[in-house]
Design a protein around this motif. Structure first.
Motif, mmCIF file in Angstrom:
data_model
loop_
_atom_site.group_PDB
_atom_site.id
_atom_site.type_symbol
_atom_site.label_atom_id
_atom_site.label_comp_id
_atom_site.label_asym_id
_atom_site.label_seq_id
_atom_site.Cartn_x
_atom_site.Cartn_y
_atom_site.Cartn_z
ATOM 1 N N ILE A 68 -2.169 -3.586 -6.473
ATOM 2 C CA ILE A 68 -1.684 -3.900 -7.819
ATOM 3 C C ILE A 68 -1.927 -2.736 -8.773
ATOM 4 O O ILE A 68 -1.087 -2.437 -9.622
ATOM 5 C CB ILE A 68 -2.357 -5.190 -8.339
ATOM 6 N N MET A 69 -3.063 -2.053 -8.614
ATOM 7 C CA MET A 69 -3.380 -0.926 -9.484
ATOM 8 C C MET A 69 -2.302 0.154 -9.389
ATOM 9 O O MET A 69 -1.981 0.808 -10.375
ATOM 10 C CB MET A 69 -4.758 -0.371 -9.152
ATOM 11 N N GLY A 70 -1.741 0.336 -8.207
ATOM 12 C CA GLY A 70 -0.571 1.189 -8.046
ATOM 13 C C GLY A 70 -0.799 2.682 -8.164
ATOM 14 O O GLY A 70 0.146 3.422 -8.438
ATOM 15 N N LEU A 71 -2.014 3.153 -7.968
ATOM 16 C CA LEU A 71 -2.254 4.594 -8.025
ATOM 17 C C LEU A 71 -1.695 5.270 -6.768
ATOM 18 O O LEU A 71 -1.587 4.638 -5.722
ATOM 19 C CB LEU A 71 -3.750 4.882 -8.177
ATOM 20 N N PRO A 72 -1.327 6.545 -6.859
ATOM 21 C CA PRO A 72 -0.685 7.197 -5.715
ATOM 22 C C PRO A 72 -1.602 7.403 -4.503
ATOM 23 O O PRO A 72 -1.110 7.567 -3.391
ATOM 24 C CB PRO A 72 -0.222 8.544 -6.271
#
Length: 108
Positions: A68-72
């Motif tokens: 969910i945080m969606g960092l690369p």
């Protein structure tokens, strides 16, 4: 404050604050997020840290939070053997926990 969650009472202001956070905040929380940056002198890749625990259900929840945080980037780190760190305090309370590095170089 990260390594001040030793549970030792009256050991100074930092450990006292950490004790309050662990006893009254983390214990009541569903999620703890430890946010870091490189400050002025370092520039980190935007990375989520999946702090592994010994609880499979907690790991599944953390895996979802990292997604969910969606960092690369995501780095999975083993359960800590450092006495008194933030992720150990969260895990001991049954609180989901993620950590991240977000940029640096005096920029947001």
């Amino acid at each position: 404050m990260n390594r001040s969650f030793t549970g030792v009472a009256f050991a100074g202001p930092t450990q006292d604050i950490a004790g309050f956070v662990a006893t009254h905040l983390i214990a009541e929380a569903d999620l703890a997020i430890d946010i870091h940056s490189g400050g002025k002198i370092s520039d980190f890749l935007d990375t989520a840290y999946f702090c592994w625990s010994n609880d499979p259900a907690q790991n599944a929840q953390t895996r979802e939070l990292v997604s969910i945080m969606g960092l690369p980037y995501t780095m999975v780190v083993p359960a800590s053997d450092t006495n008194g760190d933030f992720d150990s305090a969260a895990h001991a309370s049954g609180c989901a926990m993620i950590s991240c590095e977000l940029g640096g170089g005096a920029k947001v």
